[in-house]
Design an enzyme around this catalytic site. Structure first.
Site, PDB file in Angstrom:
ATOM      1  N   SER A 133     -40.274 -14.026 -73.532  1.00  0.00           N
ATOM      2  CA  SER A 133     -41.593 -14.619 -73.786  1.00  0.00           C
ATOM      3  C   SER A 133     -41.530 -15.706 -74.855  1.00  0.00           C
ATOM      4  O   SER A 133     -42.366 -16.608 -74.875  1.00  0.00           O
ATOM      5  CB  SER A 133     -42.576 -13.525 -74.228  1.00  0.00           C
ATOM      6  OG  SER A 133     -42.698 -12.561 -73.217  1.00  0.00           O
ATOM      7  N   GLN A 279     -68.386   6.369 -47.613  1.00  0.00           N
ATOM      8  CA  GLN A 279     -68.743   5.367 -48.624  1.00  0.00           C
ATOM      9  C   GLN A 279     -67.639   5.217 -49.681  1.00  0.00           C
ATOM     10  O   GLN A 279     -67.390   4.118 -50.185  1.00  0.00           O
ATOM     11  CB  GLN A 279     -70.061   5.771 -49.285  1.00  0.00           C
ATOM     12  CG  GLN A 279     -70.762   4.622 -49.937  1.00  0.00           C
ATOM     13  CD  GLN A 279     -72.094   5.048 -50.523  1.00  0.00           C
ATOM     14  OE1 GLN A 279     -72.154   5.971 -51.337  1.00  0.00           O
ATOM     15  NE2 GLN A 279     -73.156   4.396 -50.124  1.00  0.00           N
ATOM     16  N   GLY A 339     -53.440   7.051 -47.564  1.00  0.00           N
ATOM     17  CA  GLY A 339     -52.982   8.425 -47.812  1.00  0.00           C
ATOM     18  C   GLY A 339     -51.467   8.523 -47.744  1.00  0.00           C
ATOM     19  O   GLY A 339     -50.756   7.640 -48.231  1.00  0.00           O
ATOM     20  N   GLU A 363     -42.850 -15.724 -64.696  1.00  0.00           N
ATOM     21  CA  GLU A 363     -43.535 -16.961 -65.149  1.00  0.00           C
ATOM     22  C   GLU A 363     -44.556 -16.674 -66.248  1.00  0.00           C
ATOM     23  O   GLU A 363     -45.669 -17.205 -66.255  1.00  0.00           O
ATOM     24  CB  GLU A 363     -44.146 -17.717 -63.968  1.00  0.00           C
ATOM     25  CG  GLU A 363     -43.027 -18.354 -63.164  1.00  0.00           C
ATOM     26  CD  GLU A 363     -43.467 -19.429 -62.206  1.00  0.00           C
ATOM     27  OE1 GLU A 363     -44.383 -20.201 -62.552  1.00  0.00           O
ATOM     28  OE2 GLU A 363     -42.873 -19.497 -61.132  1.00  0.00           O
TER      29      GLU A 363
HETATM   30  C1  LIG Z   1     -37.621 -11.098 -60.521  1.00  0.00           C
HETATM   31  C2  LIG Z   1     -37.732 -12.046 -61.691  1.00  0.00           C
HETATM   32  C3  LIG Z   1     -37.636 -13.417 -61.475  1.00  0.00           C
HETATM   33  C4  LIG Z   1     -37.626 -14.293 -62.564  1.00  0.00           C
HETATM   34  N1  LIG Z   1     -37.397 -15.637 -62.340  1.00  0.00           N
HETATM   35  C5  LIG Z   1     -37.159 -16.442 -63.417  1.00  0.00           C
HETATM   36  C6  LIG Z   1     -36.681 -17.775 -63.235  1.00  0.00           C
HETATM   37  O1  LIG Z   1     -36.540 -18.276 -62.113  1.00  0.00           O
HETATM   38  N2  LIG Z   1     -36.386 -18.502 -64.339  1.00  0.00           N
HETATM   39  C7  LIG Z   1     -36.533 -18.009 -65.591  1.00  0.00           C
HETATM   40  O2  LIG Z   1     -36.247 -18.726 -66.553  1.00  0.00           O
HETATM   41  N3  LIG Z   1     -37.004 -16.749 -65.805  1.00  0.00           N
HETATM   42  C8  LIG Z   1     -37.295 -15.956 -64.743  1.00  0.00           C
HETATM   43  N4  LIG Z   1     -37.726 -14.663 -64.940  1.00  0.00           N
HETATM   44  C9  LIG Z   1     -37.907 -14.172 -66.296  1.00  0.00           C
HETATM   45  C10 LIG Z   1     -39.356 -13.847 -66.623  1.00  0.00           C
HETATM   46  O3  LIG Z   1     -40.121 -15.006 -66.692  1.00  0.00           O
HETATM   47  C11 LIG Z   1     -39.356 -13.001 -67.902  1.00  0.00           C
HETATM   48  O4  LIG Z   1     -38.854 -11.714 -67.546  1.00  0.00           O
HETATM   49  C12 LIG Z   1     -40.713 -12.894 -68.543  1.00  0.00           C
HETATM   50  O5  LIG Z   1     -41.136 -14.133 -69.020  1.00  0.00           O
HETATM   51  C13 LIG Z   1     -40.744 -11.879 -69.696  1.00  0.00           C
HETATM   52  O6  LIG Z   1     -39.646 -11.996 -70.530  1.00  0.00           O
HETATM   53  P1  LIG Z   1     -38.793 -10.695 -70.899  1.00  0.00           P
HETATM   54  O7  LIG Z   1     -38.476 -10.013 -69.631  1.00  0.00           O
HETATM   55  O8  LIG Z   1     -37.660 -11.098 -71.760  1.00  0.00           O
HETATM   56  O9  LIG Z   1     -39.791  -9.756 -71.690  1.00  0.00           O
HETATM   57  P2  LIG Z   1     -40.165  -9.831 -73.253  1.00  0.00           P
HETATM   58  O10 LIG Z   1     -40.536 -11.212 -73.648  1.00  0.00           O
HETATM   59  O11 LIG Z   1     -39.082  -9.169 -74.031  1.00  0.00           O
HETATM   60  O12 LIG Z   1     -41.467  -8.928 -73.278  1.00  0.00           O
HETATM   61  C14 LIG Z   1     -41.410  -7.495 -73.243  1.00  0.00           C
HETATM   62  C15 LIG Z   1     -42.865  -7.001 -73.308  1.00  0.00           C
HETATM   63  O13 LIG Z   1     -43.476  -7.437 -74.538  1.00  0.00           O
HETATM   64  C16 LIG Z   1     -44.666  -8.152 -74.259  1.00  0.00           C
HETATM   65  N5  LIG Z   1     -44.853  -9.226 -75.234  1.00  0.00           N
HETATM   66  C17 LIG Z   1     -43.942 -10.154 -75.640  1.00  0.00           C
HETATM   67  N6  LIG Z   1     -44.495 -10.982 -76.534  1.00  0.00           N
HETATM   68  C18 LIG Z   1     -45.795 -10.580 -76.702  1.00  0.00           C
HETATM   69  C19 LIG Z   1     -46.900 -11.044 -77.483  1.00  0.00           C
HETATM   70  N7  LIG Z   1     -46.795 -12.111 -78.286  1.00  0.00           N
HETATM   71  N8  LIG Z   1     -48.075 -10.375 -77.402  1.00  0.00           N
HETATM   72  C20 LIG Z   1     -48.204  -9.280 -76.575  1.00  0.00           C
HETATM   73  N9  LIG Z   1     -47.187  -8.806 -75.819  1.00  0.00           N
HETATM   74  C21 LIG Z   1     -46.000  -9.460 -75.866  1.00  0.00           C
HETATM   75  C22 LIG Z   1     -44.450  -8.702 -72.854  1.00  0.00           C
HETATM   76  O14 LIG Z   1     -45.697  -9.000 -72.228  1.00  0.00           O
HETATM   77  C23 LIG Z   1     -43.738  -7.547 -72.183  1.00  0.00           C
HETATM   78  O15 LIG Z   1     -44.669  -6.579 -71.783  1.00  0.00           O
HETATM   79  C24 LIG Z   1     -37.802 -13.782 -63.869  1.00  0.00           C
HETATM   80  C25 LIG Z   1     -37.957 -12.409 -64.068  1.00  0.00           C
HETATM   81  C26 LIG Z   1     -37.908 -11.539 -63.013  1.00  0.00           C
HETATM   82  C27 LIG Z   1     -38.026 -10.045 -63.273  1.00  0.00           C
END
Ligand SMILES: Cc1cc2nc3c(=O)[nH]c(=O)nc-3n(C[C@H](O)[C@H](O)[C@H](O)COP(=O)(O)OP(=O)(O)OC[C@H]3O[C@@H](n4cnc5c(N)ncnc54)[C@H](O)[C@@H]3O)c2cc1C
Length: 400
Positions: A133, A279, A339, A363
């Site tokens: 992130s 419903q 179900g 993303e």
């Molecule tokens: C199948 C897949 C395809 C992908 N494709 C691409 C791609 O083509 N190119 C690319 O560059 N990346 C790609 N990604 C990476 C993806 O964008 C990241 O996994 C995502 O942005 C989150 O980063 P992270 O997994 O390191 O989680 P982290 O950033 O470590 O976050 C972990 C948790 O902490 C939370 N968090 C972090 N910071 C904060 C904050 N400030 N406030 C509140 N909560 C926070 C996050 O929401 C999450 O719940 C892909 C990921 C997957 C799983």
């Protein structure tokens, strides 16, 4: 206000839906068992003119709008979110180049990939193991050496990387400046670019992601997009737009969940009548349909804003967070409505539930979307006059 699509957009929407009906939906369950890149279907999508829609005409593309992209993303996402991700990934990979590169750069590096007989792919390489992130934590470096840059580092989760010919790589050119020191490069598949582990996932198995290693990769200096230090700005401008694409894939999933659940509710009888007559079920379907429609409107509105050159950051965050939450909720509800059958692999809705989850993560997670949207709302409110004039300074807010 006119909700009608233009003639060109309507034709694209119908073409994408027909393509999905013929080539994606019937094969999605069978192909996902292979857990690999669905090359044959993606090649057909390329031939049907459903890829690379945003590349400008001067660089060999059709130069279509973001709204056009969302139409194809929703239609293909309805059939299979994984295949939609595979088909639409070039939008993400090439968007930073369309935003920051010159037409000459696009003609040299992108045009050959989008005008041949075979579909070719780009991969967007931003995320690293230690920088998700918060891209400012990235450790990939690019160092200028005469007329070249030398790139060293490791990326992960890069969609389509195992099949890519061009990598859009974010790297730090001035680490001490953190996000302001990031730059973006076009890196052809060349010596030193190595594909690592291919990830195995919960859902969207009809798309591939892998690690990519850049081991002293040398690229000409004209592979820099924009100026040194433009990387973070270009990444944010990219995601502001491409998030509408993810919202559209999620809308497709949300709508498919409504349609499969409603079809089942019409034909499944319990207590002597179709379960849709209860419903408790029809109200669930009503809420699911509302969510899918609202997701579509937010998505198309965000795309429309971007296409008209208006600020889109807040609205694309609204669209991505809402549509992906709608997809997850609708898929879960569809499983419930069906179900025990909803839980079986041979019916489509358990896959919808697994596929939907990713739309809340990639993303930019939905927490990050809320962060973007929350910041924008607070910023806008600084000069907001609601007509209710109470001085808040220096004392607790009054109860109103
Ligand atoms: C199948 C897949 C395809 C992908 N494709 C691409 C791609 O083509 N190119 C690319 O560059 N990346 C790609 N990604 C990476 C993806 O964008 C990241 O996994 C995502 O942005 C989150 O980063 P992270 O997994 O390191 O989680 P982290 O950033 O470590 O976050 C972990 C948790 O902490 C939370 N968090 C972090 N910071 C904060 C904050 N400030 N406030 C509140 N909560 C926070 C996050 O929401 C999450 O719940 C892909 C990921 C997957 C799983």
């Amino acid at each position: 206000m006119d909700f009608k699509l233009s003639k060109e957009e309507q034709e694209l929407w119908e073409r994408a839906k027909q393509f999905t009906y013929e080539h994606i939906t019937p094969r999605a369950l069978e192909l996902e068992k292979r857990d690999e890149f669905p090359k044959e279907v993606v090649q057909k999508a390329y031939e049907a003119g459903l890829m690379n829609l945003h590349i400008p005409k001067e660089a060999g593309g059709p130069g279509l709008s973001l709204l056009a992209e969302t139409l194809v993303s929703e239609a293909t996402g309805y059939g299979c979110a994984g295949m939609a991700t595979s088909i639409m990934c070039n939008n993400l990979a090439f968007a930073p180049l369309v935003i920051g590169a010159t037409i000459e750069q696009l003609q040299t590096y992108v045009q050959p990939l989008i005008t041949g007989k075979e579909a070719k792919f780009g991969a967007f390489c931003l995320t690293e193991r230690g920088a998700g992130s918060d891209p400012a934590d990235m450790t990939t470096r690019a160092v200028r050496d005469g007329d070249e840059y030398v790139i060293t580092g490791a990326k992960c989760f890069a969609t389509n990387a195992p099949v890519a010919s061009l990598f859009t790589v974010f790297a730090s050119t001035q680490p001490e400046l953190r996000h302001k020191g990031l730059s973006v490069f076009m890196v052809p598949k060349t010596k030193g670019v190595k594909i690592g582990h291919i990830e195995r996932k919960m859902g969207q198995k009809n798309s591939v992601q892998s690690e990519v290693f850049f081991e002293d990769v040398r690229v000409p200096k004209d592979c820099l997009v924009g100026k040194e230090g433009d990387g973070f700005k270009i990444a944010m401008m990219t995601l502001d737009k491409t998030r509408a694409g993810i919202a559209a894939i999620a809308t497709g999933v949300a709508q498919r969940a409504v349609d499969e659940a409603a079809r089942f509710a019409n034909i499944r009888h319990q207590f002597g009548k179709p379960i849709g007559k209860f419903q408790g079920i029809s109200f669930m379907l009503a809420d699911m349909g509302t969510r899918a429609s609202a997701a579509r409107l937010l998505t198309r509105y965000a795309a429309w804003l971007a296409d008209h050159g208006m600020p889109v950051s807040k609205d694309s965050a609204f669209a991505k967070a809402f549509a992906s939450d709608a997809a997850m909720q609708n898929a879960t509800d569809a499983v419930q409505i069906m179900g025990g059958y909803g839980y079986l692999e041979e019916y489509p809705v358990e896959k919808l539930m697994r596929d939907a989850k990713l739309t809340q993560i990639y993303e930019g997670t939905n927490q990050i979307q809320r962060l973007v949207a929350g910041r924008a709302i607070l910023k806008e409110s600084v000069n907001l006059d609601t007509g209710f004039h109470v001085k808040y300074e220096g004392r607790d807010p009054p109860l109103i």
